[in-house]
Design a protein around this motif. Structure first.
Motif, PDB file in Angstrom:
ATOM      1  N   SER A 172      23.242 -40.522  -0.078  1.00 46.00           N
ATOM      2  CA  SER A 172      22.565 -41.774  -0.412  1.00 46.00           C
ATOM      3  C   SER A 172      22.367 -41.961  -1.911  1.00 46.00           C
ATOM      4  O   SER A 172      22.339 -43.093  -2.406  1.00 46.00           O
ATOM      5  N   GLN A 173      22.226 -40.866  -2.644  1.00 45.80           N
ATOM      6  CA  GLN A 173      22.028 -40.974  -4.089  1.00 45.80           C
ATOM      7  C   GLN A 173      23.276 -41.542  -4.770  1.00 45.80           C
ATOM      8  O   GLN A 173      23.187 -42.411  -5.636  1.00 45.80           O
ATOM      9  N   ILE A 174      24.440 -41.051  -4.335  1.00 47.48           N
ATOM     10  CA  ILE A 174      25.696 -41.553  -4.889  1.00 47.48           C
ATOM     11  C   ILE A 174      25.938 -42.996  -4.437  1.00 47.48           C
ATOM     12  O   ILE A 174      26.350 -43.847  -5.221  1.00 47.48           O
ATOM     13  N   ALA A 175      25.643 -43.247  -3.156  1.00 42.96           N
ATOM     14  CA  ALA A 175      25.824 -44.601  -2.613  1.00 42.96           C
ATOM     15  C   ALA A 175      24.935 -45.600  -3.348  1.00 42.96           C
ATOM     16  O   ALA A 175      25.330 -46.748  -3.580  1.00 42.96           O
ATOM     17  N   LEU A 176      23.742 -45.146  -3.728  1.00 39.99           N
ATOM     18  CA  LEU A 176      22.825 -46.028  -4.452  1.00 39.99           C
ATOM     19  C   LEU A 176      23.412 -46.451  -5.793  1.00 39.99           C
ATOM     20  O   LEU A 176      23.262 -47.608  -6.197  1.00 39.99           O
ATOM     21  N   ALA A 177      24.087 -45.534  -6.456  1.00 33.63           N
ATOM     22  CA  ALA A 177      24.693 -45.866  -7.758  1.00 33.63           C
ATOM     23  C   ALA A 177      25.724 -46.980  -7.592  1.00 33.63           C
ATOM     24  O   ALA A 177      25.742 -47.953  -8.358  1.00 33.63           O
ATOM     25  N   TYR A 178      26.569 -46.848  -6.563  1.00 37.11           N
ATOM     26  CA  TYR A 178      27.553 -47.890  -6.292  1.00 37.11           C
ATOM     27  C   TYR A 178      26.872 -49.195  -5.875  1.00 37.11           C
ATOM     28  O   TYR A 178      27.279 -50.292  -6.269  1.00 37.11           O
TER      29      TYR A 178
END
Length: 230
Positions: A172-178
């Motif tokens: 979710s942390q990476i997805a949040l960046a996108y």
């Protein structure tokens, strides 16, 4: 020589799209950001996000329906009152017609002539009073239902955008960046066209919408971090 005048008008449908998209882009984005600050699983964010979009679209659509219904009921009540008044107190209604034309600078004689002519057709007389005395336009047929559907669908479309990266990235942390990149671009574009439609400066309007969305997401993310201590 023919002169074309171009006036920017915001229709009821455009207004409903703006209402739905505005909240649809902002609220699910803030929710996704907040959850991303508390959990690492994109699946949880997706589940909560979809639940919020469903609930939010229904709530927003219902709000649009009730607003449209209230507008239609108000118009109907005022219309009946005007018909009743032209029957009971026609001279007073004529005086109100004359007052409207007096504001346009017509002479007393011409005001009286226009009022007498208008009084010969009760429907047009009442329509004139509704428009120029009360400032009310007849709502479109099924306006409430159309508003509910338009706002609800616009909310869904707006809400899916910030959730999209979570379907392709499990963290979710990476997805949040996108999600931040995609949603910020969409907020800016949406704000630009929203301002264009409403006759506001498009660039400043775009940045206002962008900043509001960013602040909402940042506040949710920060609060989640604060509560979880992560």
């Amino acid at each position: 020589m023919h002169h074309d005048e171009h006036h920017l008008k915001s229709s009821d449908t455009i207004r409903d799209i703006v209402i739905g998209m505005s909240d649809g882009l902002t609220v699910p984005f803030a929710l996704a950001a907040g959850l991303s600050g508390a959990v690492n699983s994109s699946g949880i964010v997706i589940t909560a996000g979809i639940a919020e979009i469903v609930a939010g679209s229904i709530a927003m659509g219902l709000g649009g329906f009730l607003a449209g219904k209230t507008e239609a009921d108000h118009y109907s009540a005022e219309l009946q009152r005007e018909y009743d008044e032209v029957e009971r107190v026609p001279e007073e209604e004529k005086a109100e017609v004359k007052e409207v034309f007096a504001n346009f600078g017509l002479s007393d004689a011409l005001q009286t002539q226009v009022a007498d002519e208008m009084a010969k057709d009760k429907d047009k007389w009442v329509d004139f009073m509704m428009r120029y005395e009360l400032g009310l336009e007849k709502p479109l047929a099924n306006r409430a239902s159309r508003s509910a559907i338009t706002i609800g669908l616009s909310y869904i479309v707006g809400g899916i955008i910030p959730l999209t990266p979570y379907f392709f990235e499990s963290n979710s942390q990476i997805a949040l960046a996108y999600s931040c990149v995609i949603t910020m671009i969409c907020l800016f574009v949406f704000g630009y066209f929203k301002s264009k439609v409403t006759g506001q400066p498009p660039i400043s309007g775009a940045f206002k919408v962008l900043i509001i969305g960013a602040l909402a997401a940042a506040a949710a993310f920060g609060m989640a971090k604060l509560i979880t201590g992560k």
